[in-house]
Motif scaffolding. Structure first.
Motif, PDB file in Angstrom:
ATOM      1  N   MET A  71       8.310  47.301  48.623  1.00 35.05           N
ATOM      2  CA  MET A  71       9.746  47.101  49.069  1.00 35.05           C
ATOM      3  C   MET A  71      10.776  46.390  48.062  1.00 35.05           C
ATOM      4  N   PRO A  72      10.327  45.073  47.823  1.00 32.77           N
ATOM      5  CA  PRO A  72      11.433  44.304  46.719  1.00 32.77           C
ATOM      6  C   PRO A  72      11.564  45.008  45.842  1.00 32.77           C
ATOM      7  N   LEU A  73      10.717  45.538  45.005  1.00 34.50           N
ATOM      8  CA  LEU A  73      10.858  46.231  43.826  1.00 34.50           C
ATOM      9  C   LEU A  73      11.870  47.530  44.019  1.00 34.50           C
ATOM     10  N   GLN A  74      11.283  48.452  45.097  1.00 37.36           N
ATOM     11  CA  GLN A  74      12.252  49.434  45.458  1.00 37.36           C
ATOM     12  C   GLN A  74      13.809  49.253  45.721  1.00 37.36           C
ATOM     13  N   THR A  75      13.951  48.098  46.426  1.00 35.82           N
ATOM     14  CA  THR A  75      15.222  47.589  46.814  1.00 35.82           C
ATOM     15  C   THR A  75      15.940  47.332  45.443  1.00 35.82           C
ATOM     16  N   SER A  98       7.316  34.482  43.096  1.00 39.27           N
ATOM     17  CA  SER A  98       6.064  34.689  44.276  1.00 39.27           C
ATOM     18  C   SER A  98       4.912  35.133  43.035  1.00 39.27           C
ATOM     19  N   ASP A  99       5.421  35.901  41.947  1.00 41.76           N
ATOM     20  CA  ASP A  99       4.315  36.314  41.177  1.00 41.76           C
ATOM     21  C   ASP A  99       4.968  36.126  39.643  1.00 41.76           C
ATOM     22  N   PRO A 100       4.731  35.047  38.942  1.00 39.36           N
ATOM     23  CA  PRO A 100       5.435  34.825  37.594  1.00 39.36           C
ATOM     24  C   PRO A 100       4.855  35.807  36.683  1.00 39.36           C
ATOM     25  N   HIS A 101       3.969  36.576  36.668  1.00 39.68           N
ATOM     26  CA  HIS A 101       3.319  37.381  35.957  1.00 39.68           C
ATOM     27  C   HIS A 101       3.728  39.042  36.289  1.00 39.68           C
ATOM     28  N   GLN A 102       4.251  39.392  37.352  1.00 34.75           N
ATOM     29  CA  GLN A 102       4.560  40.575  37.747  1.00 34.75           C
ATOM     30  C   GLN A 102       5.121  41.591  36.599  1.00 34.75           C
ATOM     31  N   PRO A 103       4.490  42.562  36.037  1.00 37.04           N
ATOM     32  CA  PRO A 103       5.128  43.041  34.895  1.00 37.04           C
ATOM     33  C   PRO A 103       6.216  44.046  34.999  1.00 37.04           C
ATOM     34  N   ASP A 104       6.207  44.820  36.096  1.00 34.06           N
ATOM     35  CA  ASP A 104       7.540  45.509  36.470  1.00 34.06           C
ATOM     36  C   ASP A 104       8.816  44.560  36.568  1.00 34.06           C
ATOM     37  N   LYS A 128       6.589  39.286  27.640  1.00 30.88           N
ATOM     38  CA  LYS A 128       5.999  38.791  28.986  1.00 30.88           C
ATOM     39  C   LYS A 128       5.511  39.896  29.686  1.00 30.88           C
ATOM     40  N   ALA A 129       6.167  40.851  29.850  1.00 28.60           N
ATOM     41  CA  ALA A 129       5.440  41.961  30.519  1.00 28.60           C
ATOM     42  C   ALA A 129       4.397  42.718  29.872  1.00 28.60           C
ATOM     43  N   ILE A 130       4.370  42.688  28.446  1.00 26.91           N
ATOM     44  CA  ILE A 130       3.146  43.095  27.622  1.00 26.91           C
ATOM     45  C   ILE A 130       2.091  41.976  27.762  1.00 26.91           C
ATOM     46  N   SER A 131       2.341  40.880  27.634  1.00 23.36           N
ATOM     47  CA  SER A 131       1.338  40.075  27.800  1.00 23.36           C
ATOM     48  C   SER A 131       0.515  40.104  29.211  1.00 23.36           C
ATOM     49  N   ALA A 132       1.207  40.448  30.373  1.00 22.17           N
ATOM     50  CA  ALA A 132       0.633  40.690  31.587  1.00 22.17           C
ATOM     51  C   ALA A 132       0.007  42.173  31.696  1.00 22.17           C
ATOM     52  N   SER A 133       0.547  43.064  30.980  1.00 24.94           N
ATOM     53  CA  SER A 133      -0.066  44.434  31.227  1.00 24.94           C
ATOM     54  C   SER A 133       0.055  45.134  29.814  1.00 24.94           C
ATOM     55  N   PRO A 134      -0.791  44.627  28.679  1.00 26.11           N
ATOM     56  CA  PRO A 134      -0.758  45.176  27.389  1.00 26.11           C
ATOM     57  C   PRO A 134      -0.939  46.622  27.050  1.00 26.11           C
ATOM     58  N   GLY A 135      -1.785  47.475  28.127  1.00 28.34           N
ATOM     59  CA  GLY A 135      -1.895  48.662  27.919  1.00 28.34           C
ATOM     60  C   GLY A 135      -0.675  49.802  28.394  1.00 28.34           C
ATOM     61  N   ASN A 136       0.479  49.141  28.841  1.00 28.00           N
ATOM     62  CA  ASN A 136       1.436  50.175  29.402  1.00 28.00           C
ATOM     63  C   ASN A 136       2.357  50.573  28.150  1.00 28.00           C
ATOM     64  N   PRO A 137       2.214  51.721  27.655  1.00 30.60           N
ATOM     65  CA  PRO A 137       3.129  52.324  26.573  1.00 30.60           C
ATOM     66  C   PRO A 137       4.519  52.183  26.541  1.00 30.60           C
ATOM     67  N   GLU A 138       4.990  52.204  27.840  1.00 29.99           N
ATOM     68  CA  GLU A 138       6.450  52.179  28.179  1.00 29.99           C
ATOM     69  C   GLU A 138       6.979  50.764  27.681  1.00 29.99           C
ATOM     70  N   TYR A 139       6.072  49.675  27.854  1.00 22.53           N
ATOM     71  CA  TYR A 139       6.703  48.353  27.424  1.00 22.53           C
ATOM     72  C   TYR A 139       6.784  48.485  25.962  1.00 22.53           C
TER      73      TYR A 139
END
Length: 659
Positions: A71-75, A98-104, A128-139
């Protein structure tokens, strides 16, 4: 990409730049969840109303099942898409508390920073997003976009390639990498990227458009036109593709079709300044000065800072005799900026080009190719001592001001600057000065087997009274205003009555030249052009026509094969066509002109003498379309370019060896 057709020191006609809305595509679902990163690639379309509507339509249907998104991300994303960026940012940062490494959340803050024109902040968040989720091509793809915003093209390309390592069929990364490679003039690699993207998504109109731009830059005009047409078929309201198709058709000399394309682009996007400018340029080429002025002015109404449109209007005013207005538009073009730098993607050398704001410059596009030559073009009428002290580093100077009639206002400053210049100087103004129409007879007239008609310069206010009194001038006589080229405003007067009836042209002076009938024994008029590079002659073309004023485009060279055959023979062995004595005279003319680059237009009289029409540095030398019927000329044209490049290398190396 959008194509600009005119530059003060232009690249090829297909020079391209621009932004691209990203097309909608279907997402693959990972179980019951679609990541925000996959959705957010479309946030870059927020700048276009169409992109927002397209994205919002998809997102609305997706959000019917609200369990799919936290919900928070959706809003936060709803606020982001609606343009309520402060509210979106607040929610993204609350999520990160709440989650300093939330990639989205990190990624979307990076997207927002890029929207706000803060690429450094965008890079920080996306890393920082890539550091949290390095396998996401969008980043990785979005990080490439942020580096591109900073003109760090090598780093951007690296990030796009990282996206493709993770997802080889990532169509946007292929497209973005193609644009970077095209920016770096690696056209074959760019074309490969575009074609891969199109293979994955056949209706990718933006990739088809940019493929067309790359092909056009390579001179592959038929293929470019096909690609633009394909883009339009996929996206019928694609104004940029219509504009680019128009530029392609203009380069193919299909002016009416080009004009129709520009009009179609404007029907879709009436405030499209570049299409308005290109339409004005097309009418200018056709010498329809009323229409050229109308559309060029309309372009300035949209974007008052277009240097090219001010240039066009200055030329229109000059061609229509409104000299004061021409000067006003030149001032608007260059008063604020007199130096233009075109940085080569694969530089071999840097050339300082001295340029006149009006007409009479050496055409440099092919002599100094944009791929390998960084060009610092200096509008010398507007030069200052401060500019001279702050010029970027360069290897040599090329004086492109080839007409003595326009050198006058620039002479004093240029002489001071060149007097203190320790770099090689090509086409020194002192040598150019000897090539004015009235000084050529004295310069070349004593060469054996050469006839240079008597030419005098007359004050524009008294030329009708003074012309009949001049010794050495006889009827018929050719009259033209100073500063004109290519037969513009040139008339042949047969009698004093015709002189009396001649409508005066607004010019500083007139030239009067004795006319000689130069018809060959077969009744045709022949005009030859030779280019001199470092004083050596190279044949460029032969035009054969039935009228005394011979122009290659109107001489019937396209329709009559025997004319092309004779031209081909001249190009292969000019001495066999004009005769050995004439060839010896031509060689002597090159030495006497003493210019590093210039041209000679001439004919051969029935008695074998060389009849000189004009000799100066302003003559255009250009290759033909490889698919054109005149492509047989290209190897000979390339010899001229190769000789000039060798001259540049020799002069530059000479200075390096001396130091």
């Amino acid at each position: 990409m959008r194509v600009s057709a005119f530059r003060p020191s232009p690249r090829l006609a297909a020079r391209a730049c621009g932004n691209h809305p990203v097309p909608m595509r279907k997402f693959t679902h990972a179980g019951n969840h679609v990541t925000l990163a996959a959705q957010a690639r479309y946030i870059t379309a927020i700048n276009t109303q169409t992109g927002v509507k397209r994205y919002w339509s998809w997102l609305s249907s997706y959000l019917r099942d609200k369990r799919r998104l936290p919900m928070p991300l959706q809003t936060a994303l709803e606020h982001h898409l609606a343009g309520r960026l402060p509210q979106a940012e607040t929610l993204y940062r609350q999520i990160l508390q709440s989650d300093p490494h939330q990639p989205d959340a990190l990624y979307l803050l990076g997207v927002m920073a890029r929207q706000l024109g803060k690429p450094d902040l965008a890079i920080d968040f996306i890393l920082k997003a890539i550091s949290a989720s390095p396998g996401n091509p969008e980043y990785h793809n979005s990080l490439g976009n942020a580096f591109k915003d900073k003109n760090q093209f090598d780093e951007a390309a690296t990030r796009y390639r990282q996206a493709l390592q993770i997802k080889p069929d990532h169509v946007e990364a292929l497209f973005n990498l193609g644009n970077i490679l095209q920016q770096q003039y690696r056209l074959d690699d760019a074309i490969d990227c575009y074609r891969q993207a199109i293979e994955i998504r056949p209706d990718f109109a933006e990739a088809l458009n940019d493929l067309g731009v790359a092909l056009m830059t390579q001179g592959r005009l038929d293929e470019a036109g096909a690609s633009f047409n394909h883009a339009i078929a996929c996206k019928p309201d694609y104004a940029e593709a219509y504009n680019n198709l128009g530029v392609t058709l203009k380069n193919q000399k299909k002016m009416e079709a080009a004009i129709a394309c520009y009009h179609q682009a404007l029907a879709i996007k009436p405030d499209y300044a570049k299409a308005l400018f290109n339409l004005g340029s097309a009418y200018l080429i056709q010498k329809d000065f009323d229409q050229a002025e109308k559309w060029s002015q309309a372009s300035l109404d949209i974007n008052p800072h277009q240097v090219e449109a001010h240039q066009n209007l200055a030329l229109i005013m000059l061609e229509t005799g409104r000299l004061d207005e021409a000067q006003r538009y030149r001032d608007l073009a260059y008063r604020k900026q007199a130096i233009f730098i075109d940085t080569a993607p694969a530089p071999v050398r840097t050339v300082l080009v001295l340029w006149a704001a009006g007409k009479g410059n050496v055409p440099i596009d092919f002599l100094l190719p944009a791929k390998t030559h960084t060009r610092i073009t200096w509008m010398i009428e507007y030069a200052t001592e401060e500019q001279a002290q702050s010029l970027p580093s360069y290897d040599l100077v090329f004086n492109a001001i080839g007409d003595q009639d326009v050198t006058g206002p620039t002479g004093a400053f240029a002489a001071r600057f060149l007097g203190g210049c320790n770099k090689p100087i090509l086409n020194h103004p002192d040598a150019v000065a000897h090539t004015s129409r009235d000084r050529i007879p004295a310069l070349l007239g004593q060469i054996n087997q050469v006839l240079v008609p008597c030419t005098v310069r007359l004050d524009s206010k008294r030329f009708k009274e003074d012309l009949p009194k001049l010794p050495g001038i006889r009827m018929p006589v050719l009259v033209r205003p100073s500063g004109s080229h290519g037969g513009d405003h040139l008339v042949r007067l047969e009698s004093a009555d015709e002189l009396h009836d001649l409508a005066a042209w607004n010019a500083d002076a007139y030239y009067a030249t004795s006319y000689y009938d130069y018809r060959s024994t077969d009744g045709y008029y022949r005009k030859y052009r030779i280019a001199f590079v470092d004083r050596r002659p190279y044949p460029y073309h032969l035009a054969i026509g039935e009228n005394w004023m011979v122009h290659y485009e109107t001489a019937g060279m396209l329709d009559e094969s025997w004319k092309r055959a004779e031209e081909a023979l001249f190009l292969a062995n000019p001495g066999s066509v004009i005769g050995p004595q004439a060839m010896t005279a031509i060689e002597a003319i090159g030495r006497r002109l003493d210019l590093d680059y210039c041209g000679l237009d001439f004919s051969i009289l029935p008695d074998g003498r060389v009849l000189v029409f004009e000799a100066n540095a302003t003559m255009l030398i250009h290759p033909e379309d490889p698919n054109d019927i005149f492509h047989f000329k290209n190897p000979h044209v390339q010899r001229i370019f190769d000789a000039f490049d060798a001259l540049l290398t020799d002069r530059t190396n000479g200075v390096m060896n001396a130091t």
